[in-house]
Design an enzyme around this catalytic site. Structure first.
Site, PDB file in Angstrom:
ATOM      1  N   CYS B  85      55.870  41.156  40.664  1.00  0.00           N
ATOM      2  CA  CYS B  85      55.743  42.494  40.073  1.00  0.00           C
ATOM      3  C   CYS B  85      56.422  42.517  38.704  1.00  0.00           C
ATOM      4  O   CYS B  85      55.936  41.920  37.758  1.00  0.00           O
ATOM      5  CB  CYS B  85      56.311  43.533  41.036  1.00  0.00           C
ATOM      6  SG  CYS B  85      55.875  45.224  40.618  1.00  0.00           S
ATOM      7  N   HIS B 194      53.800  42.216  46.674  1.00  0.00           N
ATOM      8  CA  HIS B 194      55.179  41.897  47.050  1.00  0.00           C
ATOM      9  C   HIS B 194      55.277  41.089  48.338  1.00  0.00           C
ATOM     10  O   HIS B 194      55.446  41.668  49.413  1.00  0.00           O
ATOM     11  CB  HIS B 194      55.973  43.200  47.198  1.00  0.00           C
ATOM     12  CG  HIS B 194      56.214  43.880  45.905  1.00  0.00           C
ATOM     13  ND1 HIS B 194      57.416  43.828  45.243  1.00  0.00           N
ATOM     14  CD2 HIS B 194      55.397  44.620  45.123  1.00  0.00           C
ATOM     15  CE1 HIS B 194      57.338  44.516  44.116  1.00  0.00           C
ATOM     16  NE2 HIS B 194      56.120  45.004  44.011  1.00  0.00           N
ATOM     17  N   GLU B 196      57.746  39.582  49.438  1.00  0.00           N
ATOM     18  CA  GLU B 196      59.056  39.773  50.086  1.00  0.00           C
ATOM     19  C   GLU B 196      59.077  40.980  51.015  1.00  0.00           C
ATOM     20  O   GLU B 196      60.004  41.141  51.798  1.00  0.00           O
ATOM     21  CB  GLU B 196      60.165  39.890  49.018  1.00  0.00           C
ATOM     22  CG  GLU B 196      60.298  41.244  48.341  1.00  0.00           C
ATOM     23  CD  GLU B 196      59.284  41.486  47.234  1.00  0.00           C
ATOM     24  OE1 GLU B 196      58.249  40.777  47.197  1.00  0.00           O
ATOM     25  OE2 GLU B 196      59.496  42.393  46.409  1.00  0.00           O
TER      26      GLU B 196
END
Lengths: 859, 233
Positions: B85, B194, B196
Site C-alpha cells: 500500500c 494487504h 498482512e
C-alpha cells in the site's frame, strides 16, 4: 454552585461571526486586568457570547470587577451548555446515584472517559460524543474533528485508542441536503479515522426527516491501557511545568462550543463556518505515539486533551482539579498566525493538542520525545501554590507582560450556573400515543408479504450500508474480529489469551419520541442485546444524549424522562454509565429533533475465539437448526414497517423487559462457551423479516422456515419489533442441549426451520425469495442515492445504465420509500458494469464476509 | 531469518506487518525512518499507512527518509523488499518500481475483501504460490490506482513482472487490473492490497496473505544454503 430557574426567552439570534466579537479588543493593546478595574462601566458583548445578564453579573461578583475581554470569552465558553452541563447536571446525577455496585469501573463520569477493568492488568476506556452542529455546517471537517476529539479523550486516560464507531443520523435519504451532508460526513470520518490507523468497527446510519436541519454525528472511541498507566488531569505539584504538546494554535474553531454547540441554528448558519475546527489526522497520529511513549516512560504527572474550549478548558480544569493555581505566559504558545490576540489564543479550538503537567526534572526528556515524533512541545507555564489560607490558587495569564486573566480556576470549571429548567410533557403526546400503528392496513397474502419484505430491506434505514462502511478501514491494527454489519464490533485485546471486547451503539429516536423513558430503555436494551448475541458479557455503558433546546420545557421533559429511563435501566441491568455527552439545541428554528438517546454498551470476552457471528454458516449436510428466542407480540407502533409503508409515527413503543434481556444475555454467553450456537442475530428494526434476510445474505446461505402457529399472524411474526428477541442457528446435535439451556434461563425458544445450501429464503405457506433477488434489493439503495452505481455507469458513457437518482422517494413525502421496481432498475445497471471488470458486489463473489466467521484455512 | 519493518511517521500497518512476519516464522526487527542503519536484516517490509500524512504525494517525502538511502542501495544489491500500500507508493517514488499510484477512479477510499490472481511466482515474495493461484486478501486505499505509460505496462507484461492482478472486480481503476508488480530482479515487490491482514482465521478473510511472508523466508533459506555451498546469488 447555585440553582436558579431560568425563565428567559430563547437566546437572541444575531447571526454574528464569532471572530468579529472576540477580536474586538480596545485599540493599542489587550484588555488587561488593570484596565478592567479602571473601566467598570465599559460595555461588554456578553449576550453575543451566549451569556445571560444574570450570568454576567455573577462573573462580576466573582472577580470583584468587570472581566477582561479574555476572561469574558473564557467564562462564556466554560459556562456554555456544552462545557458546563448547566441544564443537564441536575438530571445526570441519577447515573451516579443509581449506579450499580461492585462493578469494574476505575474512572467514571467527570473524567475524560470512563475506564473499566477487564482483567487483572488491563482496562479499557470508551466514550461516545456528539459533533452534530459542526458536521452540519461543514460536514467533512465537522465529522473528522469529531473523531479526533473523542480519540484524544481516550488518549488522555492513558490508553492507546484501538477503534472507532459512528452512530450517524441524517434527514430524508432522498433530500438534496442529505446528498451534501452524508458524503461529506462519511468521507470526513474515513479521512480522519483511516489516517489515524483506527479500525471503524460499527455504528448506525439512520435517515429521518426529523434530522433534516440537524444531522446527528456521534463518534465513539475505545482504547486499552495497562491498569497502572491510568492518567489523571490534576495539575498537581507546585513548580511543575505546563507543556503544550501538538499542533500550533490557529484561528479555527473559535466559539465552537459557545456559538455552535450551545445555540439553535438560524439562517446565518453558513457564517459560522469559521467556528468549525480543521483536523490534521497525521498530527494526531504523532500526538498519540508521543503521548504513549511519554506515559510508558513515566514522564507525565497530569494530562488533559484540548478539545471544545481549547486552552481555556484545559488550563482551568487541570488547575481546578488539583486546587492549585497556574501561571501561564501566553506569548509562548506556538501560533499559526502571529497576529492572534490573547483572547483568540485562549478560545481557539485548534485540534491535535494536549496539555501536559511535567516535573521540571523531566522537561528535557519530554521535549526530546516530542522532537523524536516531530511534534511541537512548549513550556507555557507552571503550577503555582494555592492561597496561604488554603483557598484554591489563581489562574494568572499574561501576554507580553500584560496581565489579561486573573481568575479562580474553579469558578470557570466547577462553579458554572446550574439550572433546574422547567419541564412539561409535550402537548401533542397524548394524541400521538393514541394514534396506534397496530390498526393500520397490513399485507396478508404471501405475495403481499413477499413484496413488503423486499420493500423493507431496500428502504434507506434497513438497506445494506456497504456504500458507507467500505470507506472505513476495518482491518488496521489486526485485532478486528467482527465489524459492521455484525451486531457488535468485536476486538481482540490480548493476542496471547484471546481476551477481548464487544461494542455496540444504538438508538431509536422514533421510539423515544413516543415515550422517552421507554425509548431510552429500548436503546439500552438493543445495544445490550447486540453485545449479548455475540456471546460477550455486557459490563458498562456510555451515552450520547441528543436533544433539542433545553429552554423548551417539552424538550426538557423528554430529556428528564430519557435520563431517568436510562439510569433505571442501567441499574436494573447492572451496567453503570461510565461517561458520555449531552448535546442540546439540536433544532433548526422551532422544531426540535426527536429525542435521541444513543447508547453504547461494552461487553467482555474471556476469549474472542468463541464470538458468535450473525450470518448463517455455510450449510453442510442438512443445515443448522434455526430458533427464535424471546416472545413476539403485536408491536408495530414506531416500527420501521409503519414508517416505510405508511409514513406513520404514533402509538406506544414496544415494551421492554430488562430482566428478560438479562436472561437472554446469560443464555447466549453460556451457549457461546459451550459451542451450541453457530450464528446469532438480534431482532430490532424491521423485525424477524430483516433478521432472516440479513442472516441469509451475510454468507449467501438460504433458510427454510415456518412461522410459529401461536395465533399471531404471519405479518406480525415478520414485522413486529418486540424487544428481547434473537435469531440463532444451532448445529445439529446441539439442539437439545441448547433448548434445555434456554429453558433453564426461562428464555422462550421456538424452532423456526433450517438453514439450506439452496440460496433461497423460504417461508412456508407464505413466499419464497431467492437470495439474489433479496441482495439486489438490499444493496442497490445507497449507491443509487449517493452515486456509486450512477457514477460508475456514467464513467462508462452509458447513460441508459445510470441509476436515476430521483427514482427513490422518501417517506417524508408520503410516497413509497423505494419500490421494488425502482431498486430492480438500479440493480440492472450493476450487472453489465460488472461484466466490464468494474466491481459490483454480487452473490457469486461473496466468498466469506470479514472480518470474522470461521474461515476455510485451506484457501 | 530477520525481517525488518520500517516505521515512518504516519505508518499504520507496521504492527500488522510485524505480526504477519512473526506468524510466518521470522524474527522481526523494527526499523526507524530516521536511522539509516538496516541492522543487518535479511529482508524489509515497507508497511501501509499515510507516511508524513501523504503530504505532497503519497510516499513522496518518505522516499527521502534516511532509512531509504540505505534501503535503496540494499534493494539494488538484491535485498528482498516488500512495499504494501503506502510502501508500494514509496517504492514507486524511490524509483525502485516503475509507475505511480493515483487517486482511486471512483474517488472514494475503499476497503473490501478482494480476489487476486498471482501471475508471477518468480519473485522473492511469491515463490510459495502456484502460477495463476486465486487468493483473497483485503484491499483498503484511497490512492491505489496503478498507472504507467503504455510502454512500461507492455514491458511489465512482457517480462512477467505483473505479480498479481485484481479479479472479480477492480477496486480502484488500476490499469490492466494490476495489483502488484516487481522489479527486474524479482527481489522488490509492491502490492496495493494487504497480505498482512490475511494471516489469522480470527481476524482475516483467509490465510492467503501468509504466503508472501513464507515465500521470502524460503527464498532467504535457499539463498543462504547456496551461500554456504559456496554459490552466488
Amino acid at each position: 454552585m447555585t440553582t436558579q430557574p431560568d425563565t428567559s426567552a430563547a437566546p437572541k439570534q444575531t447571526g454574528f461571526a464569532a471572530t468579529d466579537v472576540l477580536v474586538n479588543e480596545f485599540d493599542g493593546g489587550p484588555d488587561t486586568v488593570q484596565r478592567a478595574a479602571g473601566t467598570p462601566e465599559e460595555l461588554q458583548p456578553h449576550t453575543e457570547l451566549g451569556l445571560k445578564d444574570d450570568e454576567y453579573e455573577r462573573i462580576r461578583q466573582i472577580l470583584g470587577r468587570r472581566p477582561t475581554a479574555s476572561e469574558l470569552a473564557m467564562y462564556s465558553i466554560m459556562w456554555s451548555e456544552h462545557c458546563s452541563y448547566k441544564s443537564s447536571k441536575v438530571h445526570l446525577r441519577q447515573f451516579g446515584d443509581k449506579a450499580p455496585r461492585g462493578t469494574r469501573m476505575l474512572a467514571g463520569i467527570g473524567e475524560n472517559a470512563g475506564v473499566v477493568q477487564i482483567s487483572d492488568d488491563l482496562a479499557v476506556t470508551f466514550k461516545v460524543e456528539s459533533h452534530n452542529h459542526p458536521s452540519f455546517v461543514e460536514p467533512y471537517q465537522g465529522a473528522a474533528t469529531g473523531v479526533g476529539g473523542i480519540v484524544r479523550d481516550i488518549l488522555a486516560m492513558g490508553a492507546r485508542p484501538i477503534a472507532v464507531m459512528d452512530p450517524l443520523r441524517f434527514g430524508a435519504a432522498d433530500h438534496p441536503d442529505t446528498a451534501r451532508v452524508l458524503p461529506g460526513v462519511v468521507a470526513g470520518i474515513g479521512g480522519y479515522g483511516n489516517c489515524l490507523g483506527l479500525p471503524n468497527i460499527g455504528g448506525e446510519i439512520v435517515f429521518d426527516p426529523t434530522y433534516q436541519g440537524n444531522p446527528l454525528v456521534n463518534a465513539l472511541s475505545i482504547g486499552v491501557l495497562p491498569v497502572e498507566r491510568l492518567q489523571h488531569k490534576e495539575a498537581a505539584g507546585v513548580g511543575n511545568i505546563v507543556v503544550l504538546l501538538g499542533a500550533r494554535t490557529g484561528r479555527d474553531g473559535i466559539g465552537g462550543v459557545s456559538v455552535l454547540a450551545s445555540a439553535t441554528f438560524d439562517e446565518g448558519a453558513e457564517q459560522r463556518r469559521p467556528s468549525v475546527q480543521v483536523g490534521d489526522p497525521f498530527m494526531e497520529k504523532l500526538l498519540i505515539e508521543s503521548c504513549l511513549e511519554l506515559y510508558d516512560a513515566g514522564l507525565v504527572a497530569g494530562i488533559q486533551d484540548l478539545g471544545g474550549a481549547g486552552l481555556t478548558c484545559a488550563l482551568t480544569e487541570t488547575a481546578a482539579a488539583a486546587g492549585t493555581g497556574m501561571r501561564v505566559w501566553l506569548e509562548r504558545v506556538p501560533l499559526r498566525e502571529a497576529s492572534m490576540s490573547p483572547t483568540e489564543i485562549l478560545a481557539s479550538e485548534s485540534q491535535e493538542r494536549m496539555l501536559l503537567i511535567v516535573t521540571p526534572d523531566n522537561l528535557e526528556r519530554v521535549l526530546s520525545v516530542a522532537e523524536k515524533w516531530g511534534v511541537w512541545a512548549t513550556a507555557i507555564g507552571e503550577v503555582t501554590p494555592s492561597g496561604e489560607d488554603g483557598s484554591p490558587g489563581r489562574l494568572v495569564i499574561t501576554w507580553n507582560d500584560h496581565v489579561v486573566v486573573d481568575v479562580p480556576p474553579g469558578s470557570l470549571a466547577d462553579d458554572g450556573p446550574v439550572y433546574a429548567r422547567p419541564i412539561r410533557e409535550p402537548a401533542d403526546l397524548i394524541l400521538l400515543q393514541a394514534d396506534k400503528a397496530e390498526t393500520l392496513p397490513r399485507p396478508s397474502t404471501g405475495d403481499e408479504l413477499r413484496e413488503t419484505v423486499l420493500r423493507m430491506i431496500s428502504s434507506p434505514n434497513l438497506c445494506d450500508k456497504t456504500w458507507v462502511t467500505e470507506q472505513y478501514d476495518r482491518y488496521v491494527l489486526g485485532n478486528t474480529v467482527l465489524a459492521q454489519p455484525e451486531d457488535s464490533g468485536v476486538l481482540r485485546i490480548d493476542e496471547n489469551t484471546g481476551l477481548g471486547v464487544a461494542l455496540s451503539v444504538d438508538g431509536n429516536g422514533r421510539f423515544a419520541r413516543l415515550d422517552p423513558y421507554e425509548g431510552a430503555r429500548l436503546a439500552l436494551a438493543e445495544a445490550y442485546r447486540n453485545v449479548a448475541v455475540t456471546g460477550a458479557e455486557p459490563v458498562a455503558v456510555t451515552d450520547c444524549l441528543n436533544f433539542g433546546s433545553p429552554e423548551d420545557p417539552a424538550v426538557m421533559w423528554q430529556f428528564a424522562e430519557a435520563v431517568r429511563g436510562l439510569a433505571d435501566g442501567c441499574q436494573q441491568l447492572g451496567t453503570p454509565v461510565t461517561g458520555g455527552n449531552v448535546s442540546f439545541y439540536n433544532q433548526t428554528g422551532a422544531a426540535a429533533i426527536h429525542p435521541t438517546p444513543v447508547v453504547g454498551v461494552l461487553g467482555v470476552f474471556d476469549n474472542v475465539a468463541r464470538r458468535i457471528p450473525m450470518g448463517f454458516p455455510a450449510a453442510g449436510g442438512d443445515g443448522d437448526l434455526i430458533f427464535l428466542l424471546g416472545e413476539t407480540s403485536c408491536e408495530l407502533s414506531g416500527s420501521e414497517w409503519a414508517w416505510v409503508t405508511h409514513g406513520h409515527l404514533g402509538g406506544r413503543p414496544p415494551k421492554v423487559d430488562l430482566e428478560a434481556e438479562r436472561r437472554l444475555a446469560m443464555l447466549m454467553a453460556r451457549a457461546s462457551e459451550a459451542g451450541h450456537v453457530s450464528a446469532a442475530h438480534d431482532l430490532s428494526d424491521g423485525g424477524l423479516s430483516q433478521a432472516l434476510v440479513e442472516s441469509c445474505l451475510r454468507r449467501n446461505v438460504g433458510a427454510k422456515v415456518a412461522l410459529p402457529d401461536d395465533g399471531q399472524s404471519a405479518f406480525v411474526h415478520l414485522f413486529s419489533e418486540s424487544a428481547g428477541r434473537a435469531l440463532v442457528a444451532v448445529p445439529r446435535g446441539h439442539d437439545k442441549a441448547f433448548a434445555a439451556l434456554a429453558s433453564e434461563y426461562g428464555v422462550p425458544c421456538a424452532p423456526l426451520g433450517v438453514t439450506s445450501a439452496e440460496p433461497v429464503l423460504e417461508v412456508r405457506d407464505q413466499f419464497s425469495l431467492p437470495l439474489d433477488e433479496a441482495r439486489a434489493a438490499h444493496e442497490a439503495t445507497l449507491p443509487a442515492l449517493f452515486g456509486g452505481v450512477a457514477e460508475l455507469a456514467n464513467r462508462h458513457g452509458d447513460p441508459e445504465h445510470a441509476a436515476d437518482p430521483t427514482a427513490p422517494a422518501g417517506p417524508d413525502r408520503g410516497d413509497a420509500v423505494l419500490t421494488t421496481a425502482a431498486s430492480g432498475a438500479a440493480m440492472e445497471t450493476a450487472a453489465p458494469i460488472e461484466a466490464e471488470g468494474i466491481p459490483a458486489a454480487s452473490a457469486a463473489e461473496v466468498k466469506e464476509p470479514s472480518p470474522g466467521g470461521p474461515i476455510d484455512p485451506t484457501a | 531469518m530477520r525481517i525488518g519493518v520500517v516505521t515512518f511517521p504516519g505508518s499504520l500497518d507496521d504492527g500488522d506487518a510485524a505480526r504477519a512476519a512473526r506468524i510466518a516464522g521470522a524474527d522481526v526487527v523494527r526499523l526507524w525512518h530516521g536511522d539509516p542503519d538496516l541492522h543487518g536484516v535479511d529482508a524489509v517490509v515497507l508497511p501501509g499507512g499515510f507516511s508524513y500524512g501523504d503530504a505532497l504525494r503519497c510516499g513522496a517525502i518518505a522516499r527521502f527518509a534516511p532509512v531509504m538511502e540505505s534501503l535503496v542501495d540494499a534493494a539494488r544489491g538484491g535485498l528482498p523488499v516488500l512495499g504494501i500500500c503506502n510502501g508500494f507508493q514509496i517504492l514507486c517514488e524511490a524509483h525502485l518500481l516503475p509507475g505511480a499510484l493515483t487517486r482511486n477512479q471512483h474517488l472514494h477510499f475503499r476497503n473490501r475483501d478482494q480476489f487476486l490472481r498471482v501471475e508471477s511466482t518468480d519473485t522473492a515474495w511469491t515463490n510459495g504460490f502456484t502460477d495463476g493461484q486465486e487468493i483473497l486478501i483485503p484491499v483498503k486505499n484511497g490512492e491505489g490506482c496503478y498507472v504507467a505509460d503504455q510502454r512500461t505496462l507492455d514491458q511489465l507484461e512482457a517480462e512477467g513482472r505483473v505479480v498479481a492482478r485484481y479479479i472479480r472486480g477492480n477496486p480502484n481503476g488500476s490499469q490492466r487490473d494490476i495489483a502488484a508488480i516487481t522489479n527486474e530482479a524479482g527481489n522488490v515487490v509492491g502490492i496495493m492490497p494487504h497480505p498482512e491482514h490475511a494471516v489469522e482465521t480470527l481476524t482475516g478473510p483467509s490465510l492467503d496473505g501468509l504466503g508472501f511472508f513464507t515465500s521470502v523466508l524460503r527464498a532467504l533459506a535457499g539463498a543462504s544454503a547456496g551461500a554456504h555451498a559456496g554459490g552466488h546469488q
